[in-house]
Design an enzyme around this catalytic site. Structure first.
Site, short mmCIF file in Angstrom:
data_model
loop_
_atom_site.label_atom_id
_atom_site.label_comp_id
_atom_site.label_asym_id
_atom_site.label_seq_id
_atom_site.Cartn_x
_atom_site.Cartn_y
_atom_site.Cartn_z
N HIS A 99 0.84 -1.20 0.00
CA HIS A 99 0.00 0.00 0.00
C HIS A 99 0.88 1.25 0.00
O HIS A 99 1.94 1.28 0.61
CB HIS A 99 -0.91 -0.01 1.24
CG HIS A 99 -1.97 1.04 1.14
ND1 HIS A 99 -1.74 2.35 1.49
CD2 HIS A 99 -3.26 0.98 0.70
CE1 HIS A 99 -2.84 3.05 1.27
NE2 HIS A 99 -3.78 2.24 0.79
N GLU A 169 -3.66 1.42 -7.65
CA GLU A 169 -4.01 2.63 -6.89
C GLU A 169 -3.04 3.74 -7.26
O GLU A 169 -1.91 3.78 -6.74
CB GLU A 169 -3.87 2.37 -5.39
CG GLU A 169 -4.84 1.38 -4.83
CD GLU A 169 -5.16 1.67 -3.36
OE1 GLU A 169 -6.35 1.76 -3.04
OE2 GLU A 169 -4.23 1.83 -2.55
#
Ligand code: PGA
Length: 257
Positions: A99, A169
């Protein structure tokens, strides 16, 4: 909007929320209720570590249990870290790796590749995040994403690829105003591009089957066009996964895919 039979994932990244165990239990059970009504969608909740073992999957809840990170060693003197095996032992099935908020705290592609390997070896399904920091008019983001994928997957055996889900992302769209989410057409293009890069390492059929999700400022308003027109296999959702009404709408859109 086209209908398809692709398997869809809605993954909620709770990040460092909520602040106490009671609220975490409430959020999990409400998410479970919503998930139980959407048979076609795999809903995954990723609570912070202290709450993970509250949600043992022994009773087979509809919502699947995930964690937000792991460490790349199996055991030993690593203060503050959590291993893949420990997570598996409390019923965790999925883990987010790479992430952008972990990368900002020091995770490199090399570290992420090690985490990916130990997670897969421990039997976890991995939601692997990739994405560029910014976009200019010259398309440099494409080679950035390509380098990320090639360096993270170069030592991952093909026998594990069916346990990998990629979350694209774009870092500049994470945690922003909801209007900042990438346009569905750009998301679709990137999802195909990522599969094409994977097909340089794995069999084409296997590469094309890897689910690619989109994440970054998704809410109940932009989720439907992203799912249908972006043609992704689901969404990685931060803030909106804490708001059960918004999440419920998103899951119902995904159920219609
Ligand atoms: P956001 O977070 O939905 O709040 O932008 C997404 C993520 O960090 O995975």
């Amino acid at each position: 909007m086209t209908k398809s039979n692709r398997k869809t994932y809605i993954v909620g990244n709770w990040k460092m929320n909520p602040s106490n165990r009671e609220d975490a239990k409430t959020l999990f059970s409400k998410t479970n209720l919503v998930a139980s009504k959407s048979k076609k969608v795999t809903v995954v909740a990723c609570p912070p570590y202290p709450f993970v073992s509250l949600f043992s999957t022994r009773n087979k809840p509809a919502v699947r249990l995930g964690a937000q990170d792991i460490f790349y060693e199996q055991e030993g003197s690593f203060t503050g870290e959590v291993s893949a095996k420990q997570l598996v032992s409390v019923g965790v099935e999925y883990v987010i790796i790479g992430h952008s908020e972990r990368r900002a705290m020091g995770d490199t592609d090399e570290i992420i590749a090690k985490k990916l390997r130990v997670a897969l070896e421990a039997g976890l399904k991995v939601v692997l995040c990739i994405g560029e920091n910014g976009r200019d008019g010259h398309g440099h983001y494409l080679s950035f994403v390509k380098d990320q994928v090639l360096s993270i997957f170069k030592n991952i055996s093909k026998k594990y690829i069916s346990n990998v889900i990629i979350a694209y992302e774009p870092v500049w769209a994470v945690g922003k105003r909801y209007e900042s989410a990438l346009k569905p057409s750009d998301i679709h293009e990137m999802s195909l591009y990522i599969k094409k890069i994977l097909s340089q390492i794995y069999d084409k059929d296997d590469a094309m089957k890897v689910p690619v999700l989109y994440g970054g400022s998704v809410n109940f308003e932009n989720a439907e066009p992203i799912l249908f027109d972006g043609e992704v296999s689901g969404l990685l959702i931060g803030r909106q996964s804490l708001d059960i009404e918004g999440l419920s709408k998103i899951i119902s859109y995904a159920n219609k895919l």
